[in-house]
Write a protein that holds these residues in place. Sequence first.
Motif, PDB file in Angstrom:
ATOM      1  N   SER A  89      10.859  10.674  -5.384  1.00  0.00           N
ATOM      2  CA  SER A  89      11.166  11.464  -6.576  1.00  0.00           C
ATOM      3  C   SER A  89      10.165  11.187  -7.691  1.00  0.00           C
ATOM      4  N   ALA A  90       9.741   9.931  -7.826  1.00  0.00           N
ATOM      5  CA  ALA A  90       8.763   9.593  -8.861  1.00  0.00           C
ATOM      6  C   ALA A  90       7.424  10.274  -8.587  1.00  0.00           C
ATOM      7  N   ALA A  91       6.999  10.294  -7.319  1.00  0.00           N
ATOM      8  CA  ALA A  91       5.728  10.930  -6.961  1.00  0.00           C
ATOM      9  C   ALA A  91       5.796  12.445  -7.139  1.00  0.00           C
ATOM     10  N   VAL A  92       6.921  13.031  -6.753  1.00  0.00           N
ATOM     11  CA  VAL A  92       7.079  14.481  -6.881  1.00  0.00           C
ATOM     12  C   VAL A  92       7.101  14.885  -8.358  1.00  0.00           C
ATOM     13  N   ARG A 151       0.803  -1.219   0.000  1.00  0.00           N
ATOM     14  CA  ARG A 151       0.000   0.000   0.000  1.00  0.00           C
ATOM     15  C   ARG A 151       0.840   1.276   0.000  1.00  0.00           C
ATOM     16  N   VAL A 152       2.113   1.147   0.239  1.00  0.00           N
ATOM     17  CA  VAL A 152       3.015   2.294   0.083  1.00  0.00           C
ATOM     18  C   VAL A 152       3.508   2.278  -1.356  1.00  0.00           C
ATOM     19  N   ASN A 153       2.852   3.042  -2.198  1.00  0.00           N
ATOM     20  CA  ASN A 153       3.156   3.003  -3.614  1.00  0.00           C
ATOM     21  C   ASN A 153       3.050   4.398  -4.223  1.00  0.00           C
ATOM     22  N   LEU A 154       3.364   4.475  -5.503  1.00  0.00           N
ATOM     23  CA  LEU A 154       3.399   5.755  -6.191  1.00  0.00           C
ATOM     24  C   LEU A 154       2.043   6.444  -6.168  1.00  0.00           C
ATOM     25  N   ALA A 155       0.994   5.711  -6.448  1.00  0.00           N
ATOM     26  CA  ALA A 155      -0.345   6.303  -6.477  1.00  0.00           C
ATOM     27  C   ALA A 155      -0.734   6.858  -5.113  1.00  0.00           C
ATOM     28  N   ALA A 156      -0.397   6.129  -4.047  1.00  0.00           N
ATOM     29  CA  ALA A 156      -0.774   6.561  -2.703  1.00  0.00           C
ATOM     30  C   ALA A 156      -0.042   7.837  -2.304  1.00  0.00           C
ATOM     31  N   THR A 181      21.967  18.614  -2.235  1.00  0.00           N
ATOM     32  CA  THR A 181      21.782  19.463  -3.408  1.00  0.00           C
ATOM     33  C   THR A 181      22.262  18.795  -4.695  1.00  0.00           C
ATOM     34  N   ALA A 182      23.323  17.997  -4.608  1.00  0.00           N
ATOM     35  CA  ALA A 182      23.897  17.367  -5.799  1.00  0.00           C
ATOM     36  C   ALA A 182      22.920  16.424  -6.495  1.00  0.00           C
ATOM     37  N   ASN A 183      21.909  15.939  -5.786  1.00  0.00           N
ATOM     38  CA  ASN A 183      20.965  14.985  -6.367  1.00  0.00           C
ATOM     39  C   ASN A 183      19.670  15.630  -6.862  1.00  0.00           C
ATOM     40  N   LEU A 184      19.608  16.954  -6.855  1.00  0.00           N
ATOM     41  CA  LEU A 184      18.335  17.616  -7.157  1.00  0.00           C
ATOM     42  C   LEU A 184      17.861  17.370  -8.593  1.00  0.00           C
ATOM     43  N   ALA A 185      18.754  17.448  -9.566  1.00  0.00           N
ATOM     44  CA  ALA A 185      18.333  17.302 -10.967  1.00  0.00           C
ATOM     45  C   ALA A 185      17.679  15.950 -11.213  1.00  0.00           C
ATOM     46  N   ASP A 186      18.298  14.881 -10.710  1.00  0.00           N
ATOM     47  CA  ASP A 186      17.715  13.544 -10.878  1.00  0.00           C
ATOM     48  C   ASP A 186      16.390  13.415 -10.140  1.00  0.00           C
ATOM     49  N   TYR A 187      16.309  14.054  -8.987  1.00  0.00           N
ATOM     50  CA  TYR A 187      15.075  13.999  -8.202  1.00  0.00           C
ATOM     51  C   TYR A 187      13.937  14.677  -8.949  1.00  0.00           C
TER      52      TYR A 187
END
Length: 216
Positions: free
Chosen positions: A55-58, A15-20, A39-45
């Motif tokens: 990151s996928a949900a955002v 139940r912890v998933n992208l849609a939720a 900060t170095a990971n912001l572009a990929d996020y």
Amino acid sequence: MRISLIGTIHAENGRVNLAALRTILEHLQPDVIFAEIPTANLADYLDGSHGNLESAAVALYRKRRPVDVVPVDLNKPSDEFFRKSEEMFKKVERTSSEYRRLMDQNNLDTRDHGFPYLNSDRCAQTWEAIYDEVCATVEWIGDARLRQTYALWNETNDRREMGMLKNINGYCTRSALSHGVLLLGAGHRKAMVEKVQKQRGVGAPGASWNLESSLD
């Protein structure tokens, strides 16, 4: 700024998933999302290629609603830190049946009950028990190097949590936005709540935290 603290995990589980998680963001409609990344990971996020659930949900949320994404974590620790920490947890897992039981139960509760569980007192108590068992097992093993690894791991997590809180407070004093969300690994949630509550006693400018789960 009003800030909602949302405990999550980095990979989908039942139940912890992208849609939720996307539904939670759509419901809260934050103006800014504080991300548990340096900060170095912001572009990929931002483009969803960071490889974790948040990151996928955002990335999906930002397609429908403009929102600032602010990295608040400290710089990534060394590869040696991660290697030694992983070895420590493997030794604890091999040694402690109680640790294995707690981790299995947490995994099942996460799968079956989703975000309401991750943001519950029960989850916070489970993680407290897990960390207590890690500490007790390291002491029982009695290896000095393992104790050093545990101490550094514990200190690093504390420093990261304090750093994230400082960065959020700094952003709030500079921003006129009204509502933020911090997406934070559930294992850090209890410690972060305690740090926020302690900070309230000295008066943090700009930030008004919502620490109560409203996900049931």
